[in-house]
Design a protein around this motif. Structure first.
Motif, short mmCIF file in Angstrom:
data_model
loop_
_atom_site.label_atom_id
_atom_site.label_comp_id
_atom_site.label_asym_id
_atom_site.label_seq_id
_atom_site.Cartn_x
_atom_site.Cartn_y
_atom_site.Cartn_z
N ILE A 38 0.82 -1.22 0.00
CA ILE A 38 0.00 0.00 0.00
C ILE A 38 0.85 1.26 0.00
CG2 ILE A 38 -1.58 1.38 1.41
CD1 ILE A 38 -2.93 -1.29 2.23
N GLY A 39 1.91 1.28 0.78
CA GLY A 39 2.73 2.48 0.90
C GLY A 39 3.90 2.57 -0.05
N ASP A 40 4.03 1.62 -0.99
CA ASP A 40 5.24 1.56 -1.83
C ASP A 40 5.44 2.81 -2.68
OD1 ASP A 40 5.75 -0.89 -0.75
OD2 ASP A 40 5.49 -2.03 -2.61
N ASP A 41 4.38 3.31 -3.32
CA ASP A 41 4.54 4.48 -4.18
C ASP A 41 4.89 5.73 -3.38
OD1 ASP A 41 4.14 3.38 -6.75
OD2 ASP A 41 1.98 3.33 -6.43
N ILE A 42 4.41 5.81 -2.15
CA ILE A 42 4.77 6.94 -1.29
C ILE A 42 6.24 6.84 -0.91
CG2 ILE A 42 4.34 8.04 0.93
CD1 ILE A 42 1.42 7.09 0.67
N GLU A 43 6.67 5.66 -0.50
CA GLU A 43 8.07 5.47 -0.13
C GLU A 43 8.99 5.69 -1.33
OE1 GLU A 43 9.50 4.90 2.91
OE2 GLU A 43 7.49 5.40 3.58
N GLY A 44 8.52 5.34 -2.52
CA GLY A 44 9.33 5.50 -3.72
C GLY A 44 9.30 6.90 -4.31
N GLY A 45 8.58 7.80 -3.67
CA GLY A 45 8.52 9.18 -4.14
C GLY A 45 7.59 9.43 -5.31
N LEU A 46 6.76 8.44 -5.66
CA LEU A 46 5.85 8.59 -6.79
C LEU A 46 4.48 9.10 -6.40
CD1 LEU A 46 6.64 5.36 -8.87
CD2 LEU A 46 7.26 7.73 -9.42
N ALA A 47 4.16 9.10 -5.11
CA ALA A 47 2.84 9.51 -4.65
C ALA A 47 2.93 10.13 -3.28
CB ALA A 47 1.89 8.32 -4.63
N ASP A 48 1.91 10.92 -2.94
CA ASP A 48 1.77 11.50 -1.60
C ASP A 48 0.72 10.78 -0.78
OD1 ASP A 48 3.58 13.86 -1.96
OD2 ASP A 48 2.12 14.33 -3.52
#
Length: 357
Positions: A298-308
């Protein structure tokens, strides 16, 4: 779960307690006239801990309705109904953005108040069925919108946005995705127009940009989000090869970025290079939903800088207390797919919450 997921976030005018949200999902529980009643308010109120709740698709006009028992936001009764929903969410500490969805050609006369032929960028049928009260029926060929009618559609969105704010919503999301009207304008196989709203990338993008600008003028840009789904093959749409899709959406997102909207919500189907270009171009919040994410992802895109922000779909349907379950590492309820659109409380407001001795 990642620590970043639990950090507060400022989105437009609202302060969010974490980086989760409720994704917009059609549930077909509104009254026959499109008014959301007490059951709808209960459903959203149960999920207020998600912070940002993006409503199911909500039609801005009679022409905008595609399915039975979907809500509207264009009559006084609709406004009153949504006020109850907004109050329930606010009472639970959450914020509401109402998604404005004009379905375009994904409709049937049996499902609309005026029983008229669907409208679309061009008179091209999607060649698929839609559910009606009498069972599945083939979607008829739509009628092509005139230039004057396109201006009327823009005005309908403007009125719907004003109505949403009057109902107590914190903002609106423009539905430019998932095969519906605005996505149809973007797609070359559904838009054969030769005027200012068809042909070139710039022309196919025009109505989306004009609606976003109109809503920003009407209620403030920081109360307006937009959802896009590049290359999503729903509703019979085919947006071409990868480079064509990238060219279309890089242009569109670049135009929308100048409006300083509250957020861009991407229903992502896998082109991470395109998603990274959105991240670079977009000045405010980026929300990303992917099909098939596991709980751990769930949090991967946030951790990867692609999403907030990471909106939740099915996990939130079956778990009104999904935030608590994620924080505590508790098991999830299983979703019952048979009740997604069945009406009534079953599979809607009756999923159990955690109990602590």
């Amino acid at each position: 779960m990642t620590s970043t997921l639990w950090q507060p976030f400022t989105l437009g005018r609202i302060e969010l307690p974490h980086r989760l949200a409720l994704a917009p999902m059609t549930r077909n529980r509104a009254d026959a006239d499109g008014t959301p009643g007490q059951l709808v308010a209960e459903y959203y109120g149960q999920r207020a801990s998600l912070g940002l709740l993006i409503s199911e698709g909500t039609q801005p006009s009679d022409d905008g309705q595609g399915y039975l028992h979907t809500p509207g936001i264009y009559t006084p009764a609709h406004v009153e109904g949504w006020r109850g929903v907004a109050d329930a969410i606010h009472d639970g500490g959450g914020s509401l953005f109402i998604q404005l969805m004009h379905v375009g050609r994904i409709a049937h006369p049996d499902n609309t108040p005026h029983h008229r032929q669907p409208v679309a960028p061009s008179a091209i049928a999607p060649e698929q069925d839609i559910f009606t009260a009498e069972g599945p029926k083939q979607i008829p060929t739509p009628r092509e919108l005139s230039l004057e009618e396109i201006q009327a559609v823009i005005a309908e969105f403007r009125h719907a946005a004003a109505s949403a704010i009057a109902a107590g919503a914190d903002g609106v999301e423009i539905h430019g995705a998932n095969g519906y009207l605005l996505h149809q304008f973007l797609s070359p196989n559904a838009n054969h127009r030769t005027d200012a709203y068809g042909g070139s990338i710039e022309n196919r993008s025009r109505i989306v940009v004009e609606i976003a600008r109109a809503l920003a003028e009407e209620i403030g840009s920081d109360r307006v989000g937009i959802r896009l789904s590049p290359a999503m093959p729903l509703g019979g749409l085919d947006e071409g090869d990868t480079e064509s899709v990238r060219a279309q959406y890089r242009h569109l997102v670049g135009e929308l970025a100048t409006l300083n909207l509250a957020y861009l919500h991407v229903h992502h189907v896998g082109d991470d290079e395109l998603l990274r270009s959105f991240r670079e171009a977009w000045p405010t919040a980026l929300l990303v939903v992917r099909y098939g994410r596991t709980r751990e992802q769930i949090g991967d895109d946030i951790e990867g800088g692609l999403a907030d922000i990471a909106p939740l779909g099915r996990f939130a349907l079956a778990n009104p207390d999904v935030v608590a379950r994620l924080r505590e590492g508790a098991e999830f309820n299983e979703l019952d797919p048979s009740t997604l659109y069945s009406g009534g409380a079953a599979g809607y407001t009756d999923y159990p919450v955690l109990t602590h001795a």
